[in-house]
Each structure stands twice: as structure tokens, then as C-alpha cells.
Design an enzyme around this catalytic site. Sequence first.
Site, short mmCIF file in Angstrom:
data_model
loop_
_atom_site.label_atom_id
_atom_site.label_comp_id
_atom_site.label_asym_id
_atom_site.label_seq_id
_atom_site.Cartn_x
_atom_site.Cartn_y
_atom_site.Cartn_z
N ASP A 1 6.07 2.01 1.97
CA ASP A 1 4.90 1.49 2.41
C ASP A 1 4.58 1.26 3.72
O ASP A 1 4.94 1.24 5.02
CB ASP A 1 5.78 -0.28 2.49
CG ASP A 1 5.10 -1.14 2.82
OD1 ASP A 1 4.01 -1.16 3.16
OD2 ASP A 1 5.31 -2.62 2.40
N HIS A 2 3.15 1.48 3.54
CA HIS A 2 2.35 1.87 4.78
C HIS A 2 2.29 0.85 5.87
O HIS A 2 1.64 1.37 6.75
CB HIS A 2 0.56 2.30 4.06
CG HIS A 2 0.47 3.49 4.98
ND1 HIS A 2 0.78 3.82 5.97
CD2 HIS A 2 -0.14 5.19 4.79
CE1 HIS A 2 0.12 5.39 7.36
NE2 HIS A 2 -0.70 5.41 5.92
N ARG A 3 2.34 0.08 5.50
CA ARG A 3 2.58 -1.36 6.08
C ARG A 3 3.31 -1.37 7.26
O ARG A 3 3.26 -1.51 8.45
CB ARG A 3 1.99 -3.21 5.61
CG ARG A 3 1.58 -3.40 4.48
CD ARG A 3 1.53 -4.56 3.80
NE ARG A 3 2.76 -4.05 2.84
CZ ARG A 3 3.50 -5.29 2.09
NH1 ARG A 3 3.03 -5.87 2.67
NH2 ARG A 3 4.51 -4.56 1.54
N PRO B 1 0.72 -1.13 -0.16
CA PRO B 1 0.01 -0.03 -0.14
C PRO B 1 0.70 1.57 -0.06
O PRO B 1 1.56 1.16 0.57
CB PRO B 1 -0.78 -0.14 1.44
CG PRO B 1 0.07 -1.01 2.38
CD PRO B 1 0.82 -2.17 0.88
N ILE C 1 5.74 1.84 7.42
CA ILE C 1 5.55 2.98 8.19
C ILE C 1 4.96 4.06 7.06
O ILE C 1 3.71 4.40 6.84
CB ILE C 1 6.77 4.41 6.38
CG1 ILE C 1 8.58 3.35 6.72
CG2 ILE C 1 6.88 4.87 7.28
CD1 ILE C 1 8.85 4.01 5.43
#
Length: 491
Positions: free
Chosen positions: A460-462, A286, A464
Site C-alpha cells: 500500500d503506497h499510502r 494504491p 509504504i
Amino acid sequence: MSRIKEFNLPDLGEGLTEGEILSWLVKVGDTIELNQPIVEVETAKAAVEIPAKWAGQVHAIFHPEGTTVEVGTPIIAIDTDPGAGPLAEPSTTATPGGSLPTPSAASLAAVEVAPAEGMVEPGLIGGPAPGGRTAVLVGYGPRTTSAKRRPRKGGVPAQAEATPVAPVAPVAPAPQPAAVPAPGQNGQGAPLAGGLVLAKPPVRKLAKDLGVDLRTLTGSGPLGSITREDVQQAASGAVAAAEPIAVTSAATSAASFGADREQRIPVKGVRKLTAENMSRSAFTAPHVTEFLTVDVTRAMKALDRLRDRREWRDVRVSPLLLVAKAVLLAVKRHPMVNSTWAGDEIVVKEYVNLGIAAATERGLIVPNVKDAGRLSLRELADALTDLVQTAKSGRTSPADMSGGTLTITNVGVFGVDTGTPILPPGESAILAFGAVREMPWVHKGKVKVRQVTTLGLSFDHRIIDGELGSKFLRDIGDFLADPEAALLAWT
């Protein structure tokens, strides 16, 4: 021991199973030395020159330029003792678009086939490796599985397969009869016995997708093998035959308009790998992208002072150097940015293999500077210069493009302000560095002309979250706004 030895395409590392022959650096009859480059091969990651395993004389070349060959497939035969007397007449070198050579029965009987396990014999880089294992190409590791070699019966080229597929197993070349019909034909245009047809696996898949019966085609490829063009022509012919006879001239004109002014470019090599990686990354991780516009006037002045120093006058100093240094220092302050999502855990790297996206004639590649965080500013400058020059010359090795942990893409060299870059697979952040432009900027309460750039950070929002990504980007911006002050404060 036979004096004629076949050299198989060696394991090129990183799980690569095939390569395209870009150019032959030798021809039949040439005398070659041990480790002399003999062929340039392009893989999905890089173009590499492959050295000779033996000294001697080139006896035969089995595949023309432009041919895709599997690892473990014989590509050249070398007479290792040319002074011992004449053998059979050497085979003619294959040429682009031409037929592959058909070795005589005498020369085939004298051939010794090299091992096809992806491990090359001693001599390629100077002798056997410890433990009795043979040495491999410099910069590449051995395969963990054996490379399989396709049968080469009746003069069938090693990169082509018959349909239906026969069991794959290493076999010794068989003597050829004096007259050999073209593969796929019995000499009178009919298929071989049993309906066998020569075609590569991608060609067979294309034929299946388009509903084309390979047994009805006459191949135009090497030794009569069926090519993609043969299948596409047959498919277009079938579509035309299926259309109603009564069609308007306007519809016909619309369907064919511009067809003679279209260019079709095969997707392969680096471009194919890049497309696969970007598609996988875009729909797996994501992505979030944040932007920051920075006044880099002081950074540009710092670069000018650096260029004026005597010890830096022979060094390429560019804004990218300061951006790279800013990223490396920001990683020390926010180590979670330099990590990988591994499903049930996050792997935080204590080293930074800094990738630099480079546009080359072969497509976009991302080589990386190994352990860049340990380098001094001068060492980093030299490493970046070498990396870019090697990439532009097309000599980047697969090893140099593997193991990256964090990437910079310098879109500013194209006059672009910034972008929303896609993460390289396995990385959690990538920074886009935009063009440095003179712009009106409020400086010390007054509007002045300043040098300004825009940064774009995708992450990567998983791994950061917004806070971490924002702090990381802000630190990079602070360094570029005043590098000398940041160095004093952070180090």
C-alpha cells in the site's frame, strides 16, 4: 416445559448473517448426544460443523441441503425426552430439491422455540457463561445485535419471504390445517390473497432487475417458492417474445451457438467474499509491486540439513517455512510494513498474524498464524502444517481467517514464477513466493546451475514508500540467499 425444542442457526461470528446447509449429519429418528455434530454449514468464510444443543431424538429437519438460512432461523427440532411416549409422527427429512417438511398441528403445538438472539443456550459448550450470559459456539463471539427471525406462517419456509415484505418479528409457529395449498397458490394456480408471492430477497431483486412480475410465475422451489431459475426462464421467455418474428437463420444460430455447452456457477460463499474483498482492495489501496530474483541454493541446502536432524524428521519442512521466517525477521527490522491505513492515522501492529493464502475446493482462503513472530522455527513449522492441512480439509474456522496483518501467497506450488498479488483488506503488504527452479546463474564470477526463485511484493503506497518496500524485500531476499548468515547477523 416442552420436550420438543427447535434449534436455530446460531451466530457464526465475524458479522456473518447466513449460512448454506452443506450436509446433514443426522436424520429424522436418530438419537443424538449433547454436542454431537448434526449439520455442516458453509458461510462466506468457512465450512463449520454445528453441534447439538440438546441430547434426544431428531424430530424434524426444516431445510434441505443446499438451502441458505439466516442466523436465528430454526433448522432442526429435537425431542429431548423421547422415552416419555410417542408424539405426532416425526416430519420427513427434507432432501435436496425436495419439499420442506410440514409439521402437524400436534407437533407444532409441542415445540419450544430456542432464543433467536444469536446466543445459544447452556449446554452447547458446557454451561452458562459468566455474568448469566449463555455460551456461544467454540471459537466465535456473540453478536452485538439481535438476529431477526422471519415469520413462519402457514408453513412458509423461514428462508423465504413474501412480497410485499411483512414486518420482521419473531413469532411462534402456528398450527397447520389438514390441507395447505402450496405457497403462492390458492390451490388453483392463482397467487395468494393480497398478491403475496414466496421468494427470497435475492430472487426478488433479480426479478426487479430483469423486469419480471413475480405474481405471474409459478414457483418450482420448496413449498412453491419462486427460484432464480424461474425468474431467469421467465426473463428469457419475455426477451424471446419481444424479438421481431422475422429473423435470419444465421442470426438465430449465432445467438444460440454453444448455449448448451455453457456452465453457470453460482457466485456464493468463499468465492463471493473473495471477489468482494479483492475488488474493494484493488480500488481502495494504491498498489505498488516490486520484484526480486534470488539465488536460494544455500537456503535449499539448509532445509536438507534441517530435515536430516533427528528432532525434525517428523516435521514437514518446505521452502515456505524459510520464506515465512524471512518475512517475520524483516518485519522486526521494518515494523511500518506490518500496519493498517485507518483514514486519519496509521495503525502499526506489534504482533504479526501471518496469513498464508490457500487454494481449496471452496475457493481461495487466507487463514493466519496468530502472533507468528513469537514462535520458534519448529513451532512455526508445526503451525504452518496445521494451517494448510486444516484449510485443505475445509475445516478452517472464520476466526482463523480474521485479523491477518501480513500475507504470503505461495504461487510457486503451481509452477508459477511470481505475480502481482492484491492486498487483503486491512493489510499493507503481501508477498508472492514463486517456483524454485534450476537456472544458469553467475556465482563467484562463473556461470553455474543454481536454484533460483522470484519474489513479488505488493504494498500500500499510502503507508509504504518505494524505499521502505525495497528495503523490506531486499532483506527477505538476503535471508533466503544465506539464511544461516542472516540469522547470525539479525538475531
